[in-house]
Design a protein around this motif. Structure first.
Motif, PDB file in Angstrom:
ATOM      1  N   ALA A 201       5.697 -35.969 -12.459  1.00 44.30           N
ATOM      2  CA  ALA A 201       6.165 -37.239 -13.037  1.00 44.30           C
ATOM      3  C   ALA A 201       7.485 -37.658 -12.406  1.00 44.30           C
ATOM      4  O   ALA A 201       7.781 -38.858 -12.300  1.00 44.30           O
ATOM      5  CB  ALA A 201       6.298 -37.114 -14.562  1.00 44.30           C
ATOM      6  N   GLU A 202       8.270 -36.696 -11.936  1.00 44.43           N
ATOM      7  CA  GLU A 202       9.524 -37.035 -11.241  1.00 44.43           C
ATOM      8  C   GLU A 202       9.253 -37.856  -9.985  1.00 44.43           C
ATOM      9  O   GLU A 202      10.041 -38.737  -9.622  1.00 44.43           O
ATOM     10  CB  GLU A 202      10.283 -35.755 -10.860  1.00 44.43           C
ATOM     11  CG  GLU A 202      10.989 -35.102 -12.028  1.00 44.43           C
ATOM     12  CD  GLU A 202      11.547 -33.723 -11.693  1.00 44.43           C
ATOM     13  OE1 GLU A 202      12.142 -33.112 -12.612  1.00 44.43           O
ATOM     14  OE2 GLU A 202      11.374 -33.247 -10.542  1.00 44.43           O
ATOM     15  N   GLU A 203       8.140 -37.547  -9.306  1.00 45.45           N
ATOM     16  CA  GLU A 203       7.799 -38.305  -8.095  1.00 45.45           C
ATOM     17  C   GLU A 203       7.451 -39.751  -8.446  1.00 45.45           C
ATOM     18  O   GLU A 203       7.758 -40.677  -7.687  1.00 45.45           O
ATOM     19  CB  GLU A 203       6.626 -37.647  -7.360  1.00 45.45           C
ATOM     20  CG  GLU A 203       6.904 -36.242  -6.871  1.00 45.45           C
ATOM     21  CD  GLU A 203       7.973 -36.185  -5.780  1.00 45.45           C
ATOM     22  OE1 GLU A 203       8.117 -37.179  -5.034  1.00 45.45           O
ATOM     23  OE2 GLU A 203       8.657 -35.152  -5.683  1.00 45.45           O
ATOM     24  N   GLY A 233       8.176 -37.657 -20.167  1.00 45.58           N
ATOM     25  CA  GLY A 233       8.819 -38.889 -19.706  1.00 45.58           C
ATOM     26  C   GLY A 233      10.335 -38.786 -19.740  1.00 45.58           C
ATOM     27  O   GLY A 233      11.029 -39.237 -18.822  1.00 45.58           O
ATOM     28  N   SER A 234      10.830 -38.151 -20.786  1.00 44.98           N
ATOM     29  CA  SER A 234      12.275 -37.999 -20.935  1.00 44.98           C
ATOM     30  C   SER A 234      12.843 -37.093 -19.846  1.00 44.98           C
ATOM     31  O   SER A 234      13.862 -37.407 -19.214  1.00 44.98           O
ATOM     32  CB  SER A 234      12.552 -37.437 -22.338  1.00 44.98           C
ATOM     33  OG  SER A 234      13.893 -37.089 -22.475  1.00 44.98           O
ATOM     34  N   SER A 235      12.186 -35.971 -19.588  1.00 45.30           N
ATOM     35  CA  SER A 235      12.664 -35.036 -18.557  1.00 45.30           C
ATOM     36  C   SER A 235      12.586 -35.646 -17.163  1.00 45.30           C
ATOM     37  O   SER A 235      13.474 -35.452 -16.342  1.00 45.30           O
ATOM     38  CB  SER A 235      11.831 -33.752 -18.574  1.00 45.30           C
ATOM     39  OG  SER A 235      11.923 -33.134 -19.821  1.00 45.30           O
ATOM     40  N   ALA A 236      11.485 -36.358 -16.908  1.00 44.89           N
ATOM     41  CA  ALA A 236      11.290 -36.917 -15.564  1.00 44.89           C
ATOM     42  C   ALA A 236      12.076 -38.209 -15.370  1.00 44.89           C
ATOM     43  O   ALA A 236      12.363 -38.591 -14.243  1.00 44.89           O
ATOM     44  CB  ALA A 236       9.797 -37.170 -15.317  1.00 44.89           C
ATOM     45  N   MET A 271      14.013 -45.050 -24.864  1.00 46.62           N
ATOM     46  CA  MET A 271      12.892 -44.789 -23.953  1.00 46.62           C
ATOM     47  C   MET A 271      11.840 -45.895 -24.016  1.00 46.62           C
ATOM     48  O   MET A 271      11.662 -46.543 -25.040  1.00 46.62           O
ATOM     49  CB  MET A 271      12.220 -43.461 -24.306  1.00 46.62           C
ATOM     50  CG  MET A 271      12.940 -42.247 -23.747  1.00 46.62           C
ATOM     51  SD  MET A 271      11.927 -40.783 -24.033  1.00 46.62           S
ATOM     52  CE  MET A 271      10.585 -41.060 -22.852  1.00 46.62           C
ATOM     53  N   ASP A 272      11.134 -46.048 -22.917  1.00 45.77           N
ATOM     54  CA  ASP A 272      10.026 -46.997 -22.829  1.00 45.77           C
ATOM     55  C   ASP A 272       8.735 -46.232 -23.119  1.00 45.77           C
ATOM     56  O   ASP A 272       8.137 -45.652 -22.222  1.00 45.77           O
ATOM     57  CB  ASP A 272      10.016 -47.614 -21.418  1.00 45.77           C
ATOM     58  CG  ASP A 272       8.760 -48.425 -21.145  1.00 45.77           C
ATOM     59  OD1 ASP A 272       8.141 -48.895 -22.118  1.00 45.77           O
ATOM     60  OD2 ASP A 272       8.409 -48.572 -19.959  1.00 45.77           O
ATOM     61  N   VAL A 273       8.352 -46.178 -24.398  1.00 48.72           N
ATOM     62  CA  VAL A 273       7.130 -45.463 -24.794  1.00 48.72           C
ATOM     63  C   VAL A 273       6.194 -46.446 -25.485  1.00 48.72           C
ATOM     64  O   VAL A 273       6.584 -47.095 -26.463  1.00 48.72           O
ATOM     65  CB  VAL A 273       7.435 -44.283 -25.736  1.00 48.72           C
ATOM     66  CG1 VAL A 273       6.146 -43.577 -26.145  1.00 48.72           C
ATOM     67  CG2 VAL A 273       8.396 -43.302 -25.086  1.00 48.72           C
TER      68      VAL A 273
END
Ligand SMILES: [Zn+2]
Length: 497
Positions: A201-203, A233-236, A271-273
């Motif tokens: 997800a980081e990519e 999502g938060s971590s990435a 966050m955008d969730v």
């Protein structure tokens, strides 16, 4: 002189504003004017009594191969879909040999098609052979995992394998994919730990993409799965889309109250969730995956929840269409076997590609998720076999007819926002999902008083009533309810016009 004028429509801008009576002028592939248009046009459509909405954006499509093999994608076009976002639930289109293997159960590639190289190659294949509607894509986790690890491996990737997966996700994102998807109940994604998904997800995050997930559990473990998804999502550092938001299995009905609160809390933290939904109480999936996840076992039911054999309908049985439409219960009775053994026998007789529809959700939950502002619409359609789940043909008209007009769960303007402007914003589709001068002319015309789905579980392959015209990039793909076979669509790359 305009190319096309739509006169006297009730125009919805796709941003949630109420409809206004107006004309729409179209020149080339774009809307050139909205309001009272005096000029003449090469063609004029009288839309008195009809609503004009931005074409619907199906954020949850599995038609990665269909857009190439059946470029009319009729089940989409007739229900007003002008853009599909493919690559959901971890099933991505590249690399093509891994994709072909991964997708076997849900869609088939044209055997004569040339292999494509990476997502760039898939996008070029769509450019060369455009379908009737636009396509945007997610990079699918299963496919890159299968390619990097040489098949379905029930273990964590080695550092080299993870690096290879990261490169494949990066390639897709650089080519213009809109994000990364996972399907953590399916093979091989189910063997991944959270850290692997975060790394990938980081990519996506590094290139303004989002993370989209069919979560690890939609039943007893729903809330833990929502927590994991938001945490990824938060971590990435990217936005999150929860696919087909629901709670499966009677014991879990009502849990969406909590999952919606978790989404609200994440949004409140900045966050955008968001999530998507199809408007039915049955899901559709591979019978193999239900068995593997313990759906018919004696335990409490696994990640895909419980469904009793009388709640399961066979949609697609390759080579044995005469079995399609039967319930699992009818085989239980015929063979006098328990549900799980019955399902296993069907798989051993007919292969792992059998698709089913399985009831097991609560209508109250469906309505609650639909009404929540975090929810947009997607079909999750699989138009396979003779009895596909009707959502492949009926999702959008069903929302507009049943849930807007008949039940008042959503206002018409709000429903249209969740079908057009909201998904365009979330998935970075520039100048799509709205009707305004300068936007692309993706437009659906329907009668709010009569629009309704006609696709049922017994007779699914029917387009709707009350949705006469669908326009993609300024061209009619559906006129007077009939597909025109125009190949008006394009491959859409993230953020590009
Ligand atoms: Zn899914």
């Amino acid at each position: 002189m305009h190319d096309l004028i739509i006169r006297n429509a009730t125009v919805f801008d796709g941003a949630g504003s109420p409809g206004v009576s107006a004309d729409i002028a179209i020149d080339g592939d774009r809307v050139s004017a909205v309001g009272e248009v005096q000029d003449a046009a090469a063609e004029t459509v009288d839309a008195s009594g009809l609503a004009a909405a931005p074409g619907f954006i199906d954020v949850h499509s599995h038609d990665d191969f269909q857009v190439l093999t059946e470029p009319d994608v009729t089940h989409n076009a007739l229900q007003g879909i002008t853009t599909v976002i493919v690559g959901n639930c971890g099933f991505g289109a590249a690399p093509s040999d891994a994709a072909e293997e991964q997708m076997k159960a849900i869609q088939q590639i044209d055997p004569s098609a040339e292999a494509w190289s990476g997502y760039a190659g898939y996008f070029e294949a769509v450019d060369r052979n455009p379908p009737s509607l636009n396509v945007a894509a997610l990079v699918g986790h299963h496919t890159v995992r299968r390619a990097a690890m040489g098949g379905v491996e029930k273990r964590a990737p080695s550092p080299d394998e993870l690096a290879a997966m990261r490169r494949m996700v990066a390639e897709g994102m650089e080519a213009g994919a809109v994000g990364l998807s996972t399907g953590l109940v399916y093979e091989p994604g189910r063997y991944s730990e959270t850290a692997e998904v975060v790394a990938l997800a980081e990519e996506a995050a590094a290139r303004s993409g989002i993370y989209v997930s069919h979560m690890r559990d939609e039943a007893d473990g729903l809330l833990n799965a929502v927590q994991e998804t938001i945490g990824i999502g938060s971590s990435a550092g990217c936005g999150v889309e929860i696919s087909h938001h629901k709670a499966v299995g009677r014991d879990n009905w009502g849990k969406v109250t909590r999952s919606l609160e978790m989404i609200e809390a994440a949004q409140a933290s900045g966050m955008d969730v968001t999530a998507d939904q199809y408007p039915y109480t049955a899901r559709t999936t591979m019978l193999f995956a239900l068995v593997q996840n313990g759906t018919f076992g004696s335990g409490s039911g696994g990640a895909m929840g419980r469904s009793s054999p009388d709640e399961v309908l066979l949609c697609s049985v390759p080579g044995s269409p005469e079995l399609e439409g039967r319930t699992l219960q009818s085989f239980v009775e015929e063979w006098d076997l328990p549900g799980e053994d019955t399902a296993k026998r069907i798989l051993s007789d007919h292969g792992n590609e059998v698709l089913v529809a399985a009831f097991g959700m609560d209508e109250g939950d469906v309505r609650m998720v639909m009404a929540h502002p975090s929810t947009m619409i997607g079909t999750d359609g699989l138009d396979r076999g003779s009895k596909p789940h009707p959502r492949a043909w009926g999702t959008y008209p069903r929302i507009l007819g049943k849930y807007v007009r008949e039940e008042g769960i959503l206002s018409l303007a709000d429903a249209i926002w969740r079908m057009s402007g909201f998904p365009a914003k979330k998935f970075s589709l520039k100048d799509r999902g709205e009707i305004r001068p300068g936007a692309f002319a993706d437009i659906v015309l329907f009668d709010p008083e009569t629009v309704i789905d006609r696709a049922t579980f017994e007779d699914p392959r029917n387009g709707p009533d009350g949705m006469p015209h669908v326009i993609v990039n300024g061209q009619f793909i559906v006129r007077n309810g009939e597909h025109t076979h125009a190949r008006a669509g394009r491959m859409l790359r993230r953020g590009e016009e």
